[in-house]
Motif scaffolding. Sequence first.
Motif, mmCIF file in Angstrom:
data_model
loop_
_atom_site.group_PDB
_atom_site.id
_atom_site.type_symbol
_atom_site.label_atom_id
_atom_site.label_comp_id
_atom_site.label_asym_id
_atom_site.label_seq_id
_atom_site.Cartn_x
_atom_site.Cartn_y
_atom_site.Cartn_z
ATOM 1 N N LEU A 15 42.698 66.562 26.433
ATOM 2 C CA LEU A 15 41.551 65.709 26.127
ATOM 3 C C LEU A 15 40.445 65.928 27.157
ATOM 4 O O LEU A 15 39.274 66.024 26.803
ATOM 5 C CB LEU A 15 41.968 64.235 26.084
ATOM 6 N N HIS A 16 40.824 66.042 28.403
ATOM 7 C CA HIS A 16 39.872 66.348 29.473
ATOM 8 C C HIS A 16 39.165 67.680 29.205
ATOM 9 O O HIS A 16 37.947 67.784 29.319
ATOM 10 C CB HIS A 16 40.595 66.378 30.819
ATOM 11 N N GLU A 17 39.931 68.699 28.841
ATOM 12 C CA GLU A 17 39.364 70.023 28.602
ATOM 13 C C GLU A 17 38.440 70.030 27.381
ATOM 14 O O GLU A 17 37.401 70.678 27.387
ATOM 15 C CB GLU A 17 40.484 71.051 28.429
ATOM 16 N N ILE A 18 38.801 69.291 26.339
ATOM 17 C CA ILE A 18 38.000 69.244 25.110
ATOM 18 C C ILE A 18 36.704 68.470 25.326
ATOM 19 O O ILE A 18 35.642 68.889 24.877
ATOM 20 C CB ILE A 18 38.803 68.589 23.958
ATOM 21 N N GLN A 23 39.529 63.603 34.438
ATOM 22 C CA GLN A 23 40.891 63.107 34.253
ATOM 23 C C GLN A 23 41.038 61.713 34.854
ATOM 24 O O GLN A 23 41.767 60.885 34.325
ATOM 25 C CB GLN A 23 41.895 64.083 34.850
ATOM 26 N N ASN A 24 40.322 61.441 35.941
ATOM 27 C CA ASN A 24 40.374 60.122 36.560
ATOM 28 C C ASN A 24 39.814 59.060 35.608
ATOM 29 O O ASN A 24 40.412 58.001 35.431
ATOM 30 C CB ASN A 24 39.598 60.114 37.878
ATOM 31 N N ALA A 25 38.668 59.349 34.983
ATOM 32 C CA ALA A 25 38.059 58.402 34.044
ATOM 33 C C ALA A 25 38.979 58.164 32.847
ATOM 34 O O ALA A 25 39.169 57.026 32.415
ATOM 35 C CB ALA A 25 36.700 58.908 33.582
ATOM 36 N N LEU A 26 39.556 59.235 32.316
ATOM 37 C CA LEU A 26 40.475 59.094 31.182
ATOM 38 C C LEU A 26 41.700 58.264 31.562
ATOM 39 O O LEU A 26 42.165 57.438 30.777
ATOM 40 C CB LEU A 26 40.905 60.468 30.673
ATOM 41 N N PHE A 39 28.978 54.828 25.768
ATOM 42 C CA PHE A 39 29.018 55.154 24.349
ATOM 43 C C PHE A 39 29.313 56.625 24.119
ATOM 44 O O PHE A 39 30.089 56.970 23.229
ATOM 45 C CB PHE A 39 27.704 54.777 23.674
ATOM 46 N N ASN A 40 28.705 57.492 24.917
ATOM 47 C CA ASN A 40 28.947 58.923 24.713
ATOM 48 C C ASN A 40 30.386 59.293 25.070
ATOM 49 O O ASN A 40 30.960 60.189 24.469
ATOM 50 C CB ASN A 40 27.938 59.786 25.472
ATOM 51 N N THR A 41 30.982 58.596 26.013
ATOM 52 C CA THR A 41 32.392 58.827 26.358
ATOM 53 C C THR A 41 33.286 58.411 25.205
ATOM 54 O O THR A 41 34.198 59.148 24.807
ATOM 55 C CB THR A 41 32.773 58.054 27.634
ATOM 56 N N LEU A 42 33.030 57.236 24.659
ATOM 57 C CA LEU A 42 33.788 56.748 23.511
ATOM 58 C C LEU A 42 33.653 57.715 22.342
ATOM 59 O O LEU A 42 34.639 58.079 21.700
ATOM 60 C CB LEU A 42 33.301 55.352 23.119
ATOM 61 N N ASP A 43 32.450 58.165 22.078
ATOM 62 C CA ASP A 43 32.195 59.088 20.982
ATOM 63 C C ASP A 43 32.949 60.398 21.180
ATOM 64 O O ASP A 43 33.535 60.939 20.242
ATOM 65 C CB ASP A 43 30.690 59.343 20.855
ATOM 66 N N LYS A 44 32.964 60.926 22.405
ATOM 67 C CA LYS A 44 33.682 62.170 22.696
ATOM 68 C C LYS A 44 35.174 62.026 22.440
ATOM 69 O O LYS A 44 35.813 62.923 21.887
ATOM 70 C CB LYS A 44 33.453 62.601 24.141
ATOM 71 N N ILE A 45 35.737 60.886 22.859
ATOM 72 C CA ILE A 45 37.175 60.650 22.660
ATOM 73 C C ILE A 45 37.489 60.546 21.171
ATOM 74 O O ILE A 45 38.455 61.148 20.685
ATOM 75 C CB ILE A 45 37.638 59.380 23.413
ATOM 76 N N LEU A 46 36.676 59.805 20.439
ATOM 77 C CA LEU A 46 36.903 59.643 19.006
ATOM 78 C C LEU A 46 36.772 60.982 18.275
ATOM 79 O O LEU A 46 37.578 61.295 17.393
ATOM 80 C CB LEU A 46 35.934 58.615 18.420
ATOM 81 N N GLU A 47 35.772 61.762 18.649
ATOM 82 C CA GLU A 47 35.577 63.057 18.007
ATOM 83 C C GLU A 47 36.714 64.021 18.339
ATOM 84 O O GLU A 47 37.230 64.711 17.465
ATOM 85 C CB GLU A 47 34.240 63.655 18.434
ATOM 86 N N ALA A 48 37.117 64.063 19.595
ATOM 87 C CA ALA A 48 38.176 64.992 20.023
ATOM 88 C C ALA A 48 39.519 64.667 19.381
ATOM 89 O O ALA A 48 40.318 65.570 19.118
ATOM 90 C CB ALA A 48 38.311 64.968 21.544
ATOM 91 N N THR A 49 39.760 63.395 19.126
ATOM 92 C CA THR A 49 41.040 62.983 18.536
ATOM 93 C C THR A 49 40.945 62.799 17.028
ATOM 94 O O THR A 49 41.939 62.457 16.386
ATOM 95 C CB THR A 49 41.534 61.665 19.172
#
Length: 87
Positions: A15-18, A23-26, A39-49
């Motif tokens: 997830l960090h790489e994508i 890794q600390n924030a995750l 918001f952009n962090t949330l969006d990245k996680i939702l998109e990556a998963t």
Amino acid sequence: MKQLLKQKGITMTELHEITGISQNALSLISDGKSNGIQFNTLDKILEATNSKIEELIEHGEELYSLFIRLEHNKSKKPNFLGWGFKG
């Protein structure tokens, strides 16, 4: 988030790489120790998963209600305008 990643077959490192999120924030987000999420962090996680926000937010006791403001546009993906908790 750990359960979601397990269901999707994605490790925290992947997830960090994508996403490029540290890794600390995750880890802080996953452990519930983060005071918030951009918001952009949330969006990245939702998109990556390939997930919806409902899959990421755990339902707990009725102490807080999550609200999300979306901007609907012509694209398939809505833009997040804001979110928060009402206590």
